[in-house]
Design a protein around this motif. Sequence first.
Motif, mmCIF file in Angstrom:
data_model
loop_
_atom_site.group_PDB
_atom_site.id
_atom_site.type_symbol
_atom_site.label_atom_id
_atom_site.label_comp_id
_atom_site.label_asym_id
_atom_site.label_seq_id
_atom_site.Cartn_x
_atom_site.Cartn_y
_atom_site.Cartn_z
ATOM 1 N N HIS A 1 -12.201 2.896 -2.930
ATOM 2 C CA HIS A 1 -11.215 3.083 -1.863
ATOM 3 C C HIS A 1 -11.796 2.513 -0.569
ATOM 4 C CE1 HIS A 1 -13.141 6.513 0.165
ATOM 5 N NE2 HIS A 1 -13.635 6.750 -1.038
ATOM 6 N N VAL A 2 -11.123 2.771 0.527
ATOM 7 C CA VAL A 2 -11.458 2.085 1.774
ATOM 8 C C VAL A 2 -12.932 2.058 2.133
ATOM 9 C CG1 VAL A 2 -10.704 1.814 4.104
ATOM 10 C CG2 VAL A 2 -9.417 3.278 2.552
ATOM 11 N N MET B 1 -8.990 -3.290 -2.282
ATOM 12 C CA MET B 1 -8.258 -2.021 -2.284
ATOM 13 C C MET B 1 -6.981 -2.140 -3.098
ATOM 14 S SD MET B 1 -8.884 -0.408 1.443
ATOM 15 C CE MET B 1 -7.511 -1.320 1.960
ATOM 16 N N GLU C 1 -25.952 -0.482 -6.050
ATOM 17 C CA GLU C 1 -26.918 0.524 -6.474
ATOM 18 C C GLU C 1 -27.085 1.618 -5.428
ATOM 19 O OE1 GLU C 1 -30.446 -1.505 -7.761
ATOM 20 O OE2 GLU C 1 -29.364 -2.230 -9.530
ATOM 21 N N SER C 2 -26.898 1.264 -4.188
ATOM 22 C CA SER C 2 -27.053 2.283 -3.139
ATOM 23 C C SER C 2 -25.849 3.229 -3.111
ATOM 24 C CB SER C 2 -27.215 1.616 -1.787
ATOM 25 O OG SER C 2 -25.964 1.162 -1.338
ATOM 26 N N ARG D 1 -24.515 9.305 -8.278
ATOM 27 C CA ARG D 1 -25.005 7.934 -8.267
ATOM 28 C C ARG D 1 -25.601 7.651 -9.635
ATOM 29 N NH1 ARG D 1 -28.692 6.691 -4.085
ATOM 30 N NH2 ARG D 1 -29.634 5.265 -5.571
ATOM 31 N N GLU E 1 -34.245 4.247 0.787
ATOM 32 C CA GLU E 1 -32.996 4.977 1.060
ATOM 33 C C GLU E 1 -33.305 6.373 1.577
ATOM 34 O OE1 GLU E 1 -29.957 5.013 -2.193
ATOM 35 O OE2 GLU E 1 -31.263 3.462 -2.996
ATOM 36 N N MET F 1 -4.108 5.516 0.295
ATOM 37 C CA MET F 1 -3.509 4.194 0.367
ATOM 38 C C MET F 1 -2.399 4.138 1.415
ATOM 39 S SD MET F 1 -5.076 2.111 -1.461
ATOM 40 C CE MET F 1 -6.343 2.135 -2.706
ATOM 41 N N LYS G 1 -16.710 8.288 -7.113
ATOM 42 C CA LYS G 1 -15.768 9.239 -7.701
ATOM 43 C C LYS G 1 -14.305 8.850 -7.506
ATOM 44 C CE LYS G 1 -17.977 13.576 -8.494
ATOM 45 N NZ LYS G 1 -18.656 14.600 -7.768
ATOM 46 N N GLN G 2 -13.980 8.376 -6.308
ATOM 47 C CA GLN G 2 -12.589 8.032 -6.045
ATOM 48 C C GLN G 2 -12.335 6.545 -6.229
ATOM 49 O OE1 GLN G 2 -11.021 9.629 -2.421
ATOM 50 N NE2 GLN G 2 -12.154 11.509 -2.603
ATOM 51 N N PHE H 1 0.810 -1.216 0.000
ATOM 52 C CA PHE H 1 0.000 0.000 0.000
ATOM 53 C C PHE H 1 0.845 1.269 0.000
ATOM 54 C CE2 PHE H 1 -3.463 -2.770 1.533
ATOM 55 C CZ PHE H 1 -4.378 -2.434 0.553
ATOM 56 N N CYS I 1 -6.984 -1.421 -6.936
ATOM 57 C CA CYS I 1 -7.080 -0.055 -7.480
ATOM 58 C C CYS I 1 -8.191 0.082 -8.508
ATOM 59 C CB CYS I 1 -5.763 0.364 -8.129
ATOM 60 S SG CYS I 1 -4.532 0.802 -6.940
ATOM 61 N N GLU J 1 -19.276 3.766 -9.991
ATOM 62 C CA GLU J 1 -19.579 5.183 -10.166
ATOM 63 C C GLU J 1 -18.985 6.027 -9.041
ATOM 64 O OE1 GLU J 1 -21.891 6.341 -12.573
ATOM 65 O OE2 GLU J 1 -22.773 4.472 -13.296
#
Lengths: 571, 87
Positions: free
Chosen positions: B15-16, B51, B82-83, A304, A312, A123, B11-12, A115, B54, B9
């Motif tokens: 990730h974690v 993770m 989807e959520s 989304r 939701e 990371m 944006k980043q 990482f 990537c 979808e």
Amino acid sequence: MLTAIGTGILNVVSMGKVFRLEEAELKLTKNSTLTTDEEIKRYHNANKEFKVLSAQMIEEIKKKSGEHEASIIEGHILLAEDIEIVNTVEEALKNSSISAEWAVAEVFDNFANMFSSMDDELMSQRASDLKDIKTRLIYILQGKKMESIKDLKEQCIVVSRDLTPSQTSGINKDIILGIATEVGGKTSHTAILSQAMEIPAILGVSNLMSSVKNGDFIIMDGKTGEIIINPSDDIIEKYKKISEEQKDAKRLLEIYKDKETITKDGVKLHLFGNIGTPNHVPSLLKNGAEGVGLFRTEFLYMDRPNFPTEEEQFQVYKEVAEALEGKPVIIRTLDIGGDKDLPYFDFPDEDNPFLGYRAIRICLDKTEIFKVQLRALLRASAYGNIRIMLPMIVSLIEIRKSKELIEEVKKELSKENIAFNKDIEVGIMVETPAAAVSTDILGKECDFFSLGTNDLIQYTTAVDRGNDKISHLYTEYNPGVMRLIANTVNNAKKNNIFVGMCGEVAQNKYMIPFLIGLGLDEFSVSPTAILPTRKLISELSYKELKEKVQEILNLETSDEVFNYLKNLISE
Amino acid sequence: MLKKSFVIENKQGLHVRPAGVLVKAIKDFDSSIKINHNDKIIEAKSLLGIMGACIKCGDTIEFQVDGSDENEAMKAIEEVIESGLGE
């Protein structure tokens, strides 16, 4: 005297004696005297113990610094149990007769290296998480207790190469005057902790550990990110003064946190906060908001691939309503279009999107989308004090159509035996000149008004404030805007309904006296503006200001209005 | 075995936080759950595996679910993606 520079997290000055937190040194024996199965069992037991200790830590953190910090430790549990890790450790133990400690160290270091070589702040953050978990697991295996700064008794500034979430859990802000580390930046755990607990921190200071000794005196200036090591008395005096001023300002505001919002002559007003997501609620409550004056629901729809489901939305509205414990939560229905696009909804190309297909206009056209939100809002109304606010109203027709849909949804819910507040209040955002001028009519058929000043100014002055050539014309002091605001408040009073304001004007210190004089019931401001606004209101007299309203409304230019209001506040 | 592809979808990318939300949602299913990302097979129940892969915004990933509760597992995957994976 030495100076080092890093990234300041809170804009305050702090000073104190250095306490160096040295990195844990791990002494490991490679070879095992036990059987492979016994070592694997030791490893699994340590993992179990890790989970128990982490759960305790989470409870402690939730009490002191909130959910976000706790979610970091929750992530640690997930990582410790990660099947890739568990499998690799087990394999290492099976392949050679090494100790569980050794296998843990090797496997976690390998993953951490992977990482940290990724050259991405998020990371490399994960790499330090893995090292933190490794150290804790090894301590558990060796039956040792971790050194934690929560046990410190004397006030100090903690200086360390890095601080891990497990080291910082449960720290006491009365003892820890500040934190300075060599690693970390604005998104690191320590930064988040610093903000959540309001402990000043300066992070990412290179060579820090080789520059300070235990007992050195340091000053940290969060604004500039400077750390001054063993400063002269003059410098200490100078910073003490700055620090006192900062503390005075803060103390003054804290006085107002749990107070009612009340004018000098005893008129009770309502001071609410604006939010964009449920994440803003804690800071709202921390600052003593009496309700939510504007909950923008767009975040639910953005970033989304499709429309959010009723469930939701319901969960989010319910969460906010419950967090506010019966205090009003004014939720604005979908305000999309204009400059706010959705990737999965086909907006027509328009020459003037701000004068086009947006907000309530879309909702009343695509009722199937609107009804999903209305159902979610009504269902959530059973869990708190939710009020529905309709944006971009220009006539009574839109109010009537919206209320018809609300009635339809209520009938559906009743049929399905789903609970909701039958008397839910429905109000409108007054943000178009047409609405503001005809508030006498609109007020008959809705329960409240909320002035949305950003759009109201834009539409009234016919100015796009992004256009440099004319942006000076965009001003609330324009007599036309002032009169529309006054008309709206007056008509609310005539119709006996509640009137608030949720635009930026509500926190403009020059406008607040005018709004109080008019008799505005509610001010909805950003969370950080709540306390200064409450303080200002407490210094103003409704009776005195009421006398001045007509005079202000008779002023002829924006400059005259501004100068008058400015003098009013400096008197 | 069930297979289904999704476009990420977030944006980043994964990730974690979103990866954590995904792992939490599927880790208790008995079925084996793998992700095919650019022809690399990743263990979907592993936060580290995801993770480490990537996966970026706009990437297509294919879930391969195999086991006694594969229908439920795939449904859970669909729902959680989807959520928006908590974002």
